[in-house]
Design a protein around this motif. Structure first.
Motif, PDB file in Angstrom:
ATOM      1  N   THR A  36       0.842  -1.185   0.000  1.00 16.60           N
ATOM      2  CA  THR A  36       0.000   0.000   0.000  1.00 16.60           C
ATOM      3  C   THR A  36       0.881   1.240   0.000  1.00 16.60           C
ATOM      4  O   THR A  36       1.805   1.343   0.804  1.00 16.60           O
ATOM      5  N   SER A  37       0.599   2.168  -0.919  1.00 12.87           N
ATOM      6  CA  SER A  37       1.411   3.385  -0.962  1.00 12.87           C
ATOM      7  C   SER A  37       0.594   4.567  -1.445  1.00 12.87           C
ATOM      8  O   SER A  37      -0.461   4.406  -2.047  1.00 12.87           O
ATOM      9  N   VAL A  38       1.123   5.744  -1.159  1.00 10.91           N
ATOM     10  CA  VAL A  38       0.529   7.012  -1.587  1.00 10.91           C
ATOM     11  C   VAL A  38       1.610   7.791  -2.316  1.00 10.91           C
ATOM     12  O   VAL A  38       2.728   7.931  -1.806  1.00 10.91           O
ATOM     13  N   HIS A  39       1.307   8.283  -3.520  1.00 12.36           N
ATOM     14  CA  HIS A  39       2.253   9.073  -4.316  1.00 12.36           C
ATOM     15  C   HIS A  39       1.672  10.463  -4.495  1.00 12.36           C
ATOM     16  O   HIS A  39       0.561  10.607  -4.986  1.00 12.36           O
ATOM     17  N   LYS A  40       2.430  11.478  -4.106  1.00 11.66           N
ATOM     18  CA  LYS A  40       1.984  12.861  -4.238  1.00 11.66           C
ATOM     19  C   LYS A  40       3.190  13.777  -4.207  1.00 11.66           C
ATOM     20  O   LYS A  40       4.104  13.563  -3.406  1.00 11.66           O
ATOM     21  N   TYR A  41       3.185  14.789  -5.053  1.00 11.21           N
ATOM     22  CA  TYR A  41       4.196  15.852  -5.016  1.00 11.21           C
ATOM     23  C   TYR A  41       5.628  15.336  -5.155  1.00 11.21           C
ATOM     24  O   TYR A  41       6.548  15.906  -4.584  1.00 11.21           O
ATOM     25  N   GLY A  42       5.820  14.238  -5.839  1.00 13.69           N
ATOM     26  CA  GLY A  42       7.157  13.673  -5.956  1.00 13.69           C
ATOM     27  C   GLY A  42       7.590  12.900  -4.722  1.00 13.69           C
ATOM     28  O   GLY A  42       8.745  12.521  -4.589  1.00 13.69           O
ATOM     29  N   MET A  43       6.678  12.659  -3.822  1.00  9.76           N
ATOM     30  CA  MET A  43       6.942  11.918  -2.588  1.00  9.76           C
ATOM     31  C   MET A  43       6.152  10.616  -2.620  1.00  9.76           C
ATOM     32  O   MET A  43       5.086  10.549  -3.207  1.00  9.76           O
ATOM     33  N   THR A  44       6.677   9.589  -1.968  1.00 13.52           N
ATOM     34  CA  THR A  44       5.972   8.317  -1.846  1.00 13.52           C
ATOM     35  C   THR A  44       6.030   7.869  -0.394  1.00 13.52           C
ATOM     36  O   THR A  44       7.105   7.836   0.211  1.00 13.52           O
ATOM     37  N   LEU A  45       4.872   7.538   0.154  1.00 15.32           N
ATOM     38  CA  LEU A  45       4.769   6.965   1.490  1.00 15.32           C
ATOM     39  C   LEU A  45       4.224   5.559   1.319  1.00 15.32           C
ATOM     40  O   LEU A  45       3.152   5.372   0.755  1.00 15.32           O
ATOM     41  N   ARG A  46       4.981   4.552   1.778  1.00 18.05           N
ATOM     42  CA  ARG A  46       4.592   3.160   1.572  1.00 18.05           C
ATOM     43  C   ARG A  46       4.526   2.437   2.906  1.00 18.05           C
ATOM     44  O   ARG A  46       5.450   2.524   3.727  1.00 18.05           O
ATOM     45  N   LEU A  47       3.414   1.726   3.122  1.00 16.94           N
ATOM     46  CA  LEU A  47       3.265   0.871   4.293  1.00 16.94           C
ATOM     47  C   LEU A  47       3.959  -0.450   3.993  1.00 16.94           C
ATOM     48  O   LEU A  47       3.624  -1.126   3.024  1.00 16.94           O
ATOM     49  N   LYS A  48       4.943  -0.807   4.798  1.00 16.11           N
ATOM     50  CA  LYS A  48       5.690  -2.042   4.574  1.00 16.11           C
ATOM     51  C   LYS A  48       5.151  -3.186   5.414  1.00 16.11           C
ATOM     52  O   LYS A  48       4.960  -4.286   4.915  1.00 16.11           O
ATOM     53  N   ASN A  49       4.909  -2.948   6.692  1.00 15.85           N
ATOM     54  CA  ASN A  49       4.502  -4.007   7.612  1.00 15.85           C
ATOM     55  C   ASN A  49       3.583  -3.479   8.696  1.00 15.85           C
ATOM     56  O   ASN A  49       3.682  -2.318   9.084  1.00 15.85           O
ATOM     57  N   ILE A  50       2.749  -4.377   9.190  1.00 17.34           N
ATOM     58  CA  ILE A  50       2.044  -4.178  10.456  1.00 17.34           C
ATOM     59  C   ILE A  50       2.349  -5.420  11.278  1.00 17.34           C
ATOM     60  O   ILE A  50       1.966  -6.527  10.900  1.00 17.34           O
ATOM     61  N   LEU A  51       3.062  -5.231  12.360  1.00 16.47           N
ATOM     62  CA  LEU A  51       3.487  -6.345  13.203  1.00 16.47           C
ATOM     63  C   LEU A  51       2.919  -6.169  14.604  1.00 16.47           C
ATOM     64  O   LEU A  51       2.828  -5.053  15.110  1.00 16.47           O
ATOM     65  N   VAL A  52       2.540  -7.280  15.223  1.00 21.07           N
ATOM     66  CA  VAL A  52       1.894  -7.245  16.532  1.00 21.07           C
ATOM     67  C   VAL A  52       2.691  -8.091  17.513  1.00 21.07           C
ATOM     68  O   VAL A  52       3.160  -9.177  17.172  1.00 21.07           O
ATOM     69  N   LEU A  53       2.827  -7.572  18.715  1.00 15.47           N
ATOM     70  CA  LEU A  53       3.421  -8.322  19.813  1.00 15.47           C
ATOM     71  C   LEU A  53       2.700  -7.926  21.093  1.00 15.47           C
ATOM     72  O   LEU A  53       2.835  -6.790  21.556  1.00 15.47           O
ATOM     73  N   GLY A  54       1.906  -8.835  21.630  1.00  8.75           N
ATOM     74  CA  GLY A  54       1.149  -8.554  22.842  1.00  8.75           C
ATOM     75  C   GLY A  54       0.161  -7.418  22.620  1.00  8.75           C
ATOM     76  O   GLY A  54      -0.683  -7.480  21.735  1.00  8.75           O
ATOM     77  N   ASP A  55       0.302  -6.363  23.420  1.00  2.04           N
ATOM     78  CA  ASP A  55      -0.592  -5.201  23.335  1.00  2.04           C
ATOM     79  C   ASP A  55      -0.037  -4.099  22.455  1.00  2.04           C
ATOM     80  O   ASP A  55      -0.529  -2.985  22.480  1.00  2.04           O
ATOM     81  N   ARG A  56       1.011  -4.403  21.688  1.00  3.23           N
ATOM     82  CA  ARG A  56       1.678  -3.379  20.888  1.00  3.23           C
ATOM     83  C   ARG A  56       1.612  -3.724  19.398  1.00  3.23           C
ATOM     84  O   ARG A  56       1.748  -4.871  19.010  1.00  3.23           O
ATOM     85  N   MET A  57       1.424  -2.693  18.582  1.00  2.00           N
ATOM     86  CA  MET A  57       1.454  -2.825  17.131  1.00  2.00           C
ATOM     87  C   MET A  57       2.567  -1.934  16.606  1.00  2.00           C
ATOM     88  O   MET A  57       2.726  -0.801  17.067  1.00  2.00           O
ATOM     89  N   PHE A  58       3.311  -2.452  15.638  1.00  2.00           N
ATOM     90  CA  PHE A  58       4.389  -1.697  15.029  1.00  2.00           C
ATOM     91  C   PHE A  58       4.084  -1.531  13.541  1.00  2.00           C
ATOM     92  O   PHE A  58       3.907  -2.520  12.831  1.00  2.00           O
ATOM     93  N   PHE A  59       4.005  -0.294  13.094  1.00  2.00           N
ATOM     94  CA  PHE A  59       3.754   0.038  11.692  1.00  2.00           C
ATOM     95  C   PHE A  59       5.080   0.465  11.081  1.00  2.00           C
ATOM     96  O   PHE A  59       5.709   1.405  11.555  1.00  2.00           O
ATOM     97  N   SER A  60       5.489  -0.213  10.034  1.00  2.00           N
ATOM     98  CA  SER A  60       6.751   0.085   9.374  1.00  2.00           C
ATOM     99  C   SER A  60       6.452   0.771   8.042  1.00  2.00           C
ATOM    100  O   SER A  60       5.684   0.247   7.224  1.00  2.00           O
ATOM    101  N   PHE A  61       7.045   1.941   7.822  1.00  2.00           N
ATOM    102  CA  PHE A  61       6.819   2.737   6.621  1.00  2.00           C
ATOM    103  C   PHE A  61       8.138   3.023   5.918  1.00  2.00           C
ATOM    104  O   PHE A  61       9.198   3.014   6.538  1.00  2.00           O
TER     105      PHE A  61
END
Length: 163
Positions: A36-61
């Protein structure tokens, strides 16, 4: 972690700094499974991972600058928003404050950078989206990405993902 007048409580044990650093290193070195990614203004933001451990979620971009103008990140917002059904209906936003976020520096021309956000675990109802917004300092190249509940449900366990 306090959000406005609400308090989020982690039900597990307290996490030490070294445990959190180990978890973040695992999250940073994990294989990408989202595109999943967003392209705008010559910039790109891409979601790489959603990882879960216990009560915590880690979003990697991953953020990349394909323009010749450096991108100075001012601040980041993470929140849950109602999907807007019609123009006259109101919608609610509930900000989620990360317990961890990498500090981003200036992205010079044609460079990439990865960052991780740590949030308390959550899921969404059908009419809500999780949004992340990145705002440029003294500029208008603001990036916004919506993540739906079906993407959250595809998250993987942090400890077993790379095995």
């Amino acid at each position: 972690v306090s959000i406005g007048d609400q308090v989020l409580k982690f039900t597990g044990e307290k996490v030490s700094d070294t445990e959190l650093k180990n978890e973040l290193n695992l999250a940073k070195s994990s294989k990408s499974f989202f595109s999943t990614s967003v392209h705008k203004y010559g910039m790109t933001l891409r979601l790489k991972n959603i990882l879960v451990l216990g009560d915590r979620m880690f979003f990697s971009f991953e953020i990349s600058n394909k323009s010749n103008i450096p991108y100075d990140l001012d601040f980041m917002r993470t929140y849950i928003r109602d999907r807007q059904r019609s123009k006259r209906s109101s919608f609610e936003e509930k900000e989620i404050i990360p317990f961890y976020k990498d500090c981003l520096v200036t992205l010079f021309k044609t460079t990439k950078s990865e960052f991780i956000i740590g949030l308390p675990k959550f899921t969404l109802s059908d009419n809500k989206d999780f949004c992340i917004e990145l705002f440029e300092e003294n500029g208008g190249r603001n990036l916004s990405m919506k993540i739906k509940n079906r993407q959250l449900l595809r998250s993987k366990d942090l400890l077993t993902h790379n095995r």
